[in-house]
Design an enzyme around this catalytic site. Structure first.
Site, PDB file in Angstrom:
ATOM      1  N   LYS A 254      42.585  11.139  26.012  1.00  0.00           N
ATOM      2  CA  LYS A 254      42.079  10.539  24.848  1.00  0.00           C
ATOM      3  C   LYS A 254      42.888   9.624  24.196  1.00  0.00           C
ATOM      4  CE  LYS A 254      40.936  12.119  20.036  1.00  0.00           C
ATOM      5  NZ  LYS A 254      40.898  13.409  19.072  1.00  0.00           N
ATOM      6  N   ASP A 259      42.618   7.422  14.065  1.00  0.00           N
ATOM      7  CA  ASP A 259      41.782   8.423  13.585  1.00  0.00           C
ATOM      8  C   ASP A 259      41.578   8.335  12.017  1.00  0.00           C
ATOM      9  OD1 ASP A 259      39.669   9.922  13.396  1.00  0.00           O
ATOM     10  OD2 ASP A 259      40.655  11.755  14.588  1.00  0.00           O
ATOM     11  N   LYS A 266      39.102  11.262   6.535  1.00  0.00           N
ATOM     12  CA  LYS A 266      39.981  12.232   6.537  1.00  0.00           C
ATOM     13  C   LYS A 266      40.626  12.197   5.183  1.00  0.00           C
ATOM     14  CE  LYS A 266      41.573  12.795  11.411  1.00  0.00           C
ATOM     15  NZ  LYS A 266      41.089  14.116  11.416  1.00  0.00           N
ATOM     16  N   ASP A 277      46.968   9.817  17.721  1.00  0.00           N
ATOM     17  CA  ASP A 277      45.763  10.310  18.139  1.00  0.00           C
ATOM     18  C   ASP A 277      45.121   9.905  19.757  1.00  0.00           C
ATOM     19  OD1 ASP A 277      43.964  12.472  17.952  1.00  0.00           O
ATOM     20  OD2 ASP A 277      42.180  11.086  16.941  1.00  0.00           O
ATOM     21  N   ASP A 336      34.258  12.708  12.273  1.00  0.00           N
ATOM     22  CA  ASP A 336      35.726  12.871  12.520  1.00  0.00           C
ATOM     23  C   ASP A 336      36.022  13.750  14.056  1.00  0.00           C
ATOM     24  OD1 ASP A 336      38.368  12.892  12.375  1.00  0.00           O
ATOM     25  OD2 ASP A 336      38.461  14.416  10.730  1.00  0.00           O
ATOM     26  N   GLU A 338      35.696  13.091  16.922  1.00  0.00           N
ATOM     27  CA  GLU A 338      35.189  12.084  17.663  1.00  0.00           C
ATOM     28  C   GLU A 338      35.572  11.787  19.236  1.00  0.00           C
ATOM     29  OE1 GLU A 338      37.951  11.950  15.768  1.00  0.00           O
ATOM     30  OE2 GLU A 338      39.471  11.146  17.066  1.00  0.00           O
ATOM     31  N   ARG A 340      36.084  14.264  21.561  1.00  0.00           N
ATOM     32  CA  ARG A 340      34.828  14.949  22.406  1.00  0.00           C
ATOM     33  C   ARG A 340      33.927  13.808  22.883  1.00  0.00           C
ATOM     34  NH1 ARG A 340      33.625  19.794  18.563  1.00  0.00           N
ATOM     35  NH2 ARG A 340      36.009  19.062  17.958  1.00  0.00           N
TER      36      ARG A 340
END
Ligand code: BES
Ligand code: MN
Ligand code: ZN
Length: 491
Positions: A254, A259, A266, A277, A336, A338, A340
């Protein structure tokens, strides 16, 4: 940091490695004949037993050429692991890095393999990310520039160290990538940096937005559509196996370069950490560098999905339904969740294009894994007991431990959607790391050997006390992946 191996201890600092218990400590004291009395007194005064991590330091001893002498505990002779030797070296280096000492000699590695591990520990501990500091006070600048590991078999230690140096380069690269600020490292610049790795003999392929649109990667592209930076999917190939046509092992990472949460924004405090991230992708890129540098005899493909998750007039909304490259539709209930959405399209591509015999993905996927396992273990989720056993052993040997959590039909039902094939979140406050893994598993072909590592708690660590790692970006994942290949998949 320059790491050397030599027969003679030279330097302005000298460190003796001592086993826990009388014999080891006696040995350390006896090593320096001129200093024996002073060392014995210091050992007694400091209640030094040689336990792992214990260090005593004698400053400016007049009886020695060195200006400081240190005794470092490695723990009990019968139980010192490779990591134990690495950590002992690392604690001395951490202590001396900005001390004014320039050259350190470490004495007491009993054989060439251990000498090599001492070298690795010294090198990893010396890591710093000072790239953006323009006004570092002299006393805060590293003074130590070389570590020489003293051994009778210097040539042997040097050749044992070569693959460890390759691993260290991979770890350092991963740390650098995670530490880079998100205005500098975004999907486009990240893909450019990956492209430069072709000089190591890695085959690099970069898919841009147009290429991914053609492949139907609506899930990954949906995450990136609120960003002014174009999303990228990068493939790094190392075909070092005897049979270049044999199925590879695939690593998937990933790579969310920042993010914000997107429209499901967030909270502000702590959001700066979300530059990390992309830690899963950094582990994959770092591991590919390590494998290429040590010319691993295996076929390995690394794939990273690079996107920036931003709120914007063009950003995706909660309620949107996107279509993944696998053809499955996804109701976005929280922008959020995201990671996956990025991974599912990369996992699909990895399987379709490379038919891997085993596939491991790494992702800073859920805050919930930090609730479960803190910063000590990464979570592992898998359809294969055998792959879990391999990862558990590799993680233990490399100081990157993993802990298995379950998958199951009951958890899977949580991500059913009323309007699409699935939704991208489970029930609030209910097994969040597992439902994220269930989502990924819906994209894993039947019979495919697969494991998912949730590294949200280990890719960076606040106030880290492991001497092998810096505070914050750890480079977690490079070592376990490199060892997984070395111990299980090489010709
Ligand atoms: N990148 C985060 C997970 C994360 C949290 C990594 C803290 C490192 C530290 C991920 O994209 C995320 O936001 N996950 C959500 C999922 C939720 C909306 C179902 C989370 O964990 O809160
Ligand atoms: Mn998120
Ligand atoms: Zn994320």
């Amino acid at each position: 940091m320059q790491i050397k191996f030599s027969a003679e201890p030279t330097g302005d600092a000298i460190a003796y490695l001592a086993y826990e218990g009388d014999k080891g400590v006696e040995f350390a004291a006896a090593l320096d004949k001129a200093a024996e009395t002073t060392i014995r007194r210091a050992i007694a005064a400091g209640s030094f037993k040689g336990a792992a991590g214990q260090v005593i330091e004698i400053l400016a001893p007049e009886w020695s050429d060195a200006t400081r002498v240190l005794i470092v505990g490695v723990g009990r002779k019968t139980s010192v692991s490779e990591i134990g030797w690495q950590k002992a070296a690392a604690s001395v280096v951490k202590r001396l890095l900005t001390s004014g000492a320039k050259a350190l000699a470490i004495v007491g590695a009993p054989d060439r393999a251990i000498a090599a591990n001492v070298g690795l520990g010294a090198r990893l501990a010396a890591y710093r990310f000072d790239h953006y500091r323009t006004t570092l006070k002299p006393e805060k600048k590293p003074s130590l520039t070389s570590v020489s590991v003293v051994t009778d078999s210097a040539a042997g230690a040097r050749s044992d160290y070569a693959p460890l140096a390759a691993k260290a380069e991979g770890v350092e690269l991963a740390r650098n990538l995670v530490s880079e600020p998100p205005n500098v490292l975004h999907p486009e610049s990240y893909a450019d940096r990956i492209s430069e790795l072709a000089e190591l003999g890695l085959e690099i392929e970069v898919l841009d937005v147009a290429a991914m649109t053609k492949l139907g990667m609506g899930s990954l592209l949906g995450v990136g559509q609120g960003s002014v930076r174009g999303s990228r999917l990068c493939v790094l190939k190392w075909m070092g196996g005897k049979d270049k046509k044999a199925a590879p092992v695939a690593f998937v990472g990933k790579g969310v370069t920042f993010d914000t949460g997107g429209i499901s924004l967030k909270p502000g405090p702590g959001m700066q950490d979300m530059k990390g991230d992309m830690g899963g992708s950094a582990a994959v890129v770092g591991a590919m560098v390590a494998l290429a540098k040590r010319k691993a005899k295996a076929n390995i493909v690394g794939l990273v999905g690079l996107v920036e998750n931003m709120p914007d007039g063009n950003a995706q909304r909660p309620g949107d339904i996107v279509k993944s490259a696998a053809g499955k539709t996804i109701e976005i209930q929280n922008t959020d969740a995201e990671g996956r959405l990025v991974l599912c399209d990369v996992l699909w591509y990895a399987q379709k294009k490379y038919n891997p015999k085993a596939m491991v993905d790494l992702a800073t996927l859920t805050g919930a894994i930090i609730i479960s396992l803190g910063n000590e273990h990464a979570g592992v989720f898998s359809n294969s007991d055998d792959l879990v056993a391999k990862l558990t052993a590799a993680g233990k040997a490399e100081g990157e431990p993993v802990w298995r959590l379950p998958l199951g039909a009951g958890y899977d039902r949580q991500i059913d959607s009323e309007v699409a094939d699935m939704r991208n979140i489970g029930n609030a406050g209910n097994a969040g790391s597992i439902t994220a893994a269930q989502f990924l598993q819906r994209f894993i072909d039947d019979g495919r050997v697969w494991a998912h590592l949730d590294i949200a708690g280990t890719a960076w660590k606040p106030g880290n006390d492991n001497p092998l790692e810096p505070t914050w970006a750890t480079g977690w994942g490079v070592r376990i992946l490199d060892r997984l290949i070395a111990d299980n998949y090489e010709d």
